[in-house]
Write a protein that holds these residues in place. Structure first.
Motif, PDB file in Angstrom:
ATOM      1  N   ILE A 142      30.996  45.478  44.364  1.00 40.83           N
ATOM      2  CA  ILE A 142      31.784  46.534  45.010  1.00 40.83           C
ATOM      3  C   ILE A 142      32.740  45.988  46.067  1.00 40.83           C
ATOM      4  O   ILE A 142      33.836  46.501  46.242  1.00 40.83           O
ATOM      5  CB  ILE A 142      30.880  47.641  45.592  1.00 40.83           C
ATOM      6  CG1 ILE A 142      31.737  48.838  46.008  1.00 40.83           C
ATOM      7  CG2 ILE A 142      30.022  47.121  46.740  1.00 40.83           C
ATOM      8  CD1 ILE A 142      30.972  50.110  46.230  1.00 40.83           C
ATOM      9  N   LEU A 143      32.336  44.938  46.734  1.00 40.43           N
ATOM     10  CA  LEU A 143      33.197  44.353  47.763  1.00 40.43           C
ATOM     11  C   LEU A 143      33.972  43.144  47.247  1.00 40.43           C
ATOM     12  O   LEU A 143      34.703  42.499  47.999  1.00 40.43           O
ATOM     13  CB  LEU A 143      32.389  43.981  49.003  1.00 40.43           C
ATOM     14  CG  LEU A 143      31.763  45.181  49.730  1.00 40.43           C
ATOM     15  CD1 LEU A 143      30.899  44.707  50.896  1.00 40.43           C
ATOM     16  CD2 LEU A 143      32.830  46.158  50.205  1.00 40.43           C
ATOM     17  N   GLY A 144      33.844  42.874  45.952  1.00 41.79           N
ATOM     18  CA  GLY A 144      34.617  41.798  45.344  1.00 41.79           C
ATOM     19  C   GLY A 144      36.087  42.172  45.300  1.00 41.79           C
ATOM     20  O   GLY A 144      36.446  43.306  44.987  1.00 41.79           O
ATOM     21  N   LYS A 145      36.930  41.213  45.617  1.00 40.88           N
ATOM     22  CA  LYS A 145      38.368  41.481  45.649  1.00 40.88           C
ATOM     23  C   LYS A 145      39.002  41.178  44.302  1.00 40.88           C
ATOM     24  O   LYS A 145      38.655  40.193  43.649  1.00 40.88           O
ATOM     25  CB  LYS A 145      39.030  40.679  46.760  1.00 40.88           C
ATOM     26  CG  LYS A 145      38.613  41.170  48.138  1.00 40.88           C
ATOM     27  CD  LYS A 145      39.470  40.598  49.225  1.00 40.88           C
ATOM     28  CE  LYS A 145      39.092  41.255  50.545  1.00 40.88           C
ATOM     29  NZ  LYS A 145      40.019  40.905  51.595  1.00 40.88           N
ATOM     30  N   VAL A 146      39.916  42.065  43.916  1.00 41.67           N
ATOM     31  CA  VAL A 146      40.640  41.939  42.646  1.00 41.67           C
ATOM     32  C   VAL A 146      42.127  42.139  42.911  1.00 41.67           C
ATOM     33  O   VAL A 146      42.525  42.643  43.961  1.00 41.67           O
ATOM     34  CB  VAL A 146      40.135  42.975  41.610  1.00 41.67           C
ATOM     35  CG1 VAL A 146      38.689  42.691  41.213  1.00 41.67           C
ATOM     36  CG2 VAL A 146      40.280  44.396  42.132  1.00 41.67           C
ATOM     37  N   ASP A 147      42.931  41.747  41.933  1.00 44.88           N
ATOM     38  CA  ASP A 147      44.368  41.976  42.044  1.00 44.88           C
ATOM     39  C   ASP A 147      44.644  43.464  41.880  1.00 44.88           C
ATOM     40  O   ASP A 147      44.216  44.072  40.888  1.00 44.88           O
ATOM     41  CB  ASP A 147      45.127  41.201  40.966  1.00 44.88           C
ATOM     42  CG  ASP A 147      45.071  39.702  41.198  1.00 44.88           C
ATOM     43  OD1 ASP A 147      45.119  39.276  42.377  1.00 44.88           O
ATOM     44  OD2 ASP A 147      44.970  38.957  40.204  1.00 44.88           O
ATOM     45  N   PRO A 148      45.338  44.070  42.837  1.00 43.85           N
ATOM     46  CA  PRO A 148      45.632  45.500  42.734  1.00 43.85           C
ATOM     47  C   PRO A 148      46.796  45.750  41.783  1.00 43.85           C
ATOM     48  O   PRO A 148      47.542  44.833  41.442  1.00 43.85           O
ATOM     49  CB  PRO A 148      46.015  45.873  44.169  1.00 43.85           C
ATOM     50  CG  PRO A 148      46.626  44.624  44.701  1.00 43.85           C
ATOM     51  CD  PRO A 148      45.874  43.488  44.061  1.00 43.85           C
ATOM     52  N   PRO A 149      46.973  47.004  41.371  1.00 40.00           N
ATOM     53  CA  PRO A 149      48.094  47.315  40.494  1.00 40.00           C
ATOM     54  C   PRO A 149      49.440  47.280  41.217  1.00 40.00           C
ATOM     55  O   PRO A 149      50.487  47.308  40.587  1.00 40.00           O
ATOM     56  CB  PRO A 149      47.788  48.717  39.978  1.00 40.00           C
ATOM     57  CG  PRO A 149      46.650  49.234  40.765  1.00 40.00           C
ATOM     58  CD  PRO A 149      46.079  48.121  41.568  1.00 40.00           C
ATOM     59  N   TRP A 150      49.428  47.252  42.517  1.00 41.88           N
ATOM     60  CA  TRP A 150      50.658  47.203  43.312  1.00 41.88           C
ATOM     61  C   TRP A 150      50.398  46.286  44.504  1.00 41.88           C
ATOM     62  O   TRP A 150      49.270  46.108  44.927  1.00 41.88           O
ATOM     63  CB  TRP A 150      51.049  48.613  43.792  1.00 41.88           C
ATOM     64  CG  TRP A 150      49.889  49.289  44.448  1.00 41.88           C
ATOM     65  CD1 TRP A 150      49.478  49.154  45.736  1.00 41.88           C
ATOM     66  CD2 TRP A 150      48.936  50.144  43.822  1.00 41.88           C
ATOM     67  NE1 TRP A 150      48.343  49.872  45.963  1.00 41.88           N
ATOM     68  CE2 TRP A 150      47.987  50.491  44.807  1.00 41.88           C
ATOM     69  CE3 TRP A 150      48.793  50.655  42.537  1.00 41.88           C
ATOM     70  CZ2 TRP A 150      46.908  51.332  44.541  1.00 41.88           C
ATOM     71  CZ3 TRP A 150      47.721  51.486  42.286  1.00 41.88           C
ATOM     72  CH2 TRP A 150      46.806  51.822  43.271  1.00 41.88           C
ATOM     73  N   GLY A 151      51.437  45.684  45.002  1.00 45.77           N
ATOM     74  CA  GLY A 151      51.308  44.800  46.165  1.00 45.77           C
ATOM     75  C   GLY A 151      50.730  43.446  45.789  1.00 45.77           C
ATOM     76  O   GLY A 151      50.391  43.190  44.638  1.00 45.77           O
ATOM     77  N   LYS A 152      50.636  42.579  46.781  1.00 39.69           N
ATOM     78  CA  LYS A 152      50.178  41.215  46.535  1.00 39.69           C
ATOM     79  C   LYS A 152      48.791  40.947  47.096  1.00 39.69           C
ATOM     80  O   LYS A 152      48.100  40.055  46.633  1.00 39.69           O
ATOM     81  CB  LYS A 152      51.174  40.226  47.154  1.00 39.69           C
ATOM     82  CG  LYS A 152      52.532  40.274  46.513  1.00 39.69           C
ATOM     83  CD  LYS A 152      53.508  39.350  47.206  1.00 39.69           C
ATOM     84  CE  LYS A 152      54.886  39.526  46.574  1.00 39.69           C
ATOM     85  NZ  LYS A 152      55.922  38.865  47.323  1.00 39.69           N
TER      86      LYS A 152
END
Length: 191
Positions: A142-152
């Protein structure tokens, strides 16, 4: 401020899910809810209102957009619905760390989807995909970071999940206005 609002939404979702499970005959009050179950249940409520609102607009009014007042350049009703669906796919794909499974035409949805039946199918399919994505969330990711659909800047799955639940309501509010401008009472407001 943004984090506080998201946390409040999460706590409300968690609280309502726990109460609903405790009150249901199948639910066990002592069973710990999972993140996936909380998000899935909350998304189901969002989905019910948005889809019923989309279905309530007649075919001949589906491309309605207000023209009186400060409404120059606003999305049509159909475009509001397609936008919700496209963003559902975008968020679901980000949570799953994959590309959307269909052509979403950016945030506006595919241009070739124009009929009410096709737009509503696109919406329903997007919610099914988003449910699939939310059901992969657990206490290990749940707290793992992923590439979002917008922004960097990478985002956590929790942040994306909160956006997934809140974003449709931004546009649902506009859908309700469009329905009422056409003398249609939204299904969620009917007695």
């Amino acid at each position: 401020m943004k984090k506080e609002v998201m946390m409040a939404i999460l706590l409300l979702a968690l609280g309502s899910s726990i109460c609903a499970k405790a009150a249901s005959p199948q639910g066990k009050a002592d069973q710990k809810p999972t993140f996936a179950a909380v998000y899935d249940r909350t998304l189901s409520g969002v989905e019910k209102e948005v889809v019923s609102g989309a279905e309530a607009m007649p075919d001949d009014k589906f491309n309605f957009a207000p023209t009186q007042g400060e409404f120059k350049g606003v999305r049509t009703f159909a475009q509001q619905v397609k936008h919700i669906a496209a963003v559902n796919y975008m968020i679901g794909a980000a949570i799953l760390s994959e590309k959307p499974p269909v052509d979403i035409g950016q945030e506006s949805g595919p241009e070739n989807i124009t009929s009410k039946a096709d737009v509503v199918k696109f919406l329903n399919d997007s919610f099914a995909y988003l449910h699939k994505a939310l059901n992969t969330i657990d206490d290990t990711n749940i707290l793992g970071k992923v590439d979002p659909p917008w922004g960097k800047d990478k985002m956590t799955r929790m942040s994306l999940s909160l956006i997934a639940i809140s974003h449709p309501f931004d546009h649902y509010g506009q859908m309700v206005e469009y329905l009422r401008m056409n003398n249609i009472v939204p299904p969620a407001s009917r007695q």
